[in-house]
Enzyme design. Structure first.
Site: not given
Length: 306
Positions: A139, A182
């Site tokens: 990701s 993230k």
């Protein structure tokens, strides 16, 4: 008063199997060959490494080059000690037993070695000066790859708040225990939206430029875009296709919360998905990523994450 007889000195021949076993444990090996001062050095060196993991400067140790250097130093010194023990044992045809050549001393040495090597696990990673994580997903490609091992600075947000562009570790708001990695995109009060794959912050498109193609085995080709946030932080993102997360509603980040996204925009479950991740509370963000200490792509080892 008659003098007491001196303790009997016993000379023994080396037992090869015992020599080999204790040589694996450099500390006990030094006791076996009659070098207690070198044993103390071994103990001090490895003890200092453990202390460094607890109280070392987090900001410095989270740099991959620094942590790799520390790990390599530990490996080289301990390997040299083992070789030194074997060399000393081979050169001695026999030796006189000393007070430290007792079974209980060897057992105590083994306990010390075990404690030194497991104290970080016993104490738990929450108290260490540096954290390490492995990435199971893609990701955050191209910044970080699946299989990368990364470092983190747990002191980064003690006296300041996360900034746009920081790559952070946070606890998933849904369960407050699962770690996610993230990039911070939106600050409290910001309005964030994706329109045709372009990121907008507070109604203004974030500048980006096409810098090439990314290709991985068994994965579709993707365009690499360099994105520059309003505070000047630049990083690379992937654009593979037009998916549901390339056109979104406008999100207004609540007070005390942050909006996070993965750099692999079409393969990241992040704040765009309110029911799965959503807005991240400030208290859930606790580590700033430093860099890569191991990667399937060896050329990336030692890179700092930006």
């Amino acid at each position: 008063m008659a003098n007491q007889p001196a303790e009997k000195q016993v000379t023994v021949k080396k037992r090869r199997w015992w020599q080999a076993l204790l040589s694996i444990l450099a500390g006990a090996g030094y006791l076996y060959v009659g070098r207690p001062k070198r044993y103390c050095f071994w103990l001090l060196f490895n003890g200092l490494l453990v202390v460094l993991l607890f109280v070392g400067p987090s900001r410095l140790m989270s740099k991959p080059s620094v942590l790799i250097a520390i790990l390599l130093l530990a490996l080289v010194v301990n390997a040299a000690m083992i070789i030194d023990v074997i060399r000393l044992a081979i050169r001695q045809p026999g030796y006189q037993l000393q007070w430290f050549n007792r079974w209980w001393v060897y057992c105590a040495s083994f306990v010390v070695w075990t404690v030194i090597n497991s104290v970080t696990d016993i104490a738990g990673p929450e108290v260490l000066a540096v954290r390490t994580y492995s990435l199971p997903s893609s990701s955050n490609v191209p910044t970080m790859l699946a299989g990368d091992y990364i470092t983190g600075d747990p002191s980064a947000y003690i006296s300041r708040d996360p900034q746009r562009g920081d790559v952070v570790v946070f606890k998933l708001p849904n369960d407050n225990k699962t770690d996610y990695v993230k990039r911070v995109i939106g600050l409290p009060g910001d309005r964030v939206q994706m329109v045709d794959g372009v990121l907008y912050i507070n109604g203004v498109a974030v500048p980006r430029k096409d810098v090439g193609i990314h290709q991985e085995k068994s994965a579709p080709k993707a365009r690499i875009f360099e994105e520059t946030l309003p505070n000047g932080v630049s990083y690379s993102t992937l654009d593979i296709y037009r998916g549901q997360a390339d056109n979104t509603q406008e999100y207004e980040v609540p007070s005390g919360h942050y909006f996070v996204m993965g750099d692999n925009r079409d393969n990241s479950t992040d704040s765009r998905f309110l029911n799965e991740v959503g807005y991240v509370p400030r208290k859930n963000i606790y580590v700033k990523i430093g860099g890569i200490i191991y990667s399937p792509d060896w050329s990336r080892i030692g890179m700092e994450v930006k």
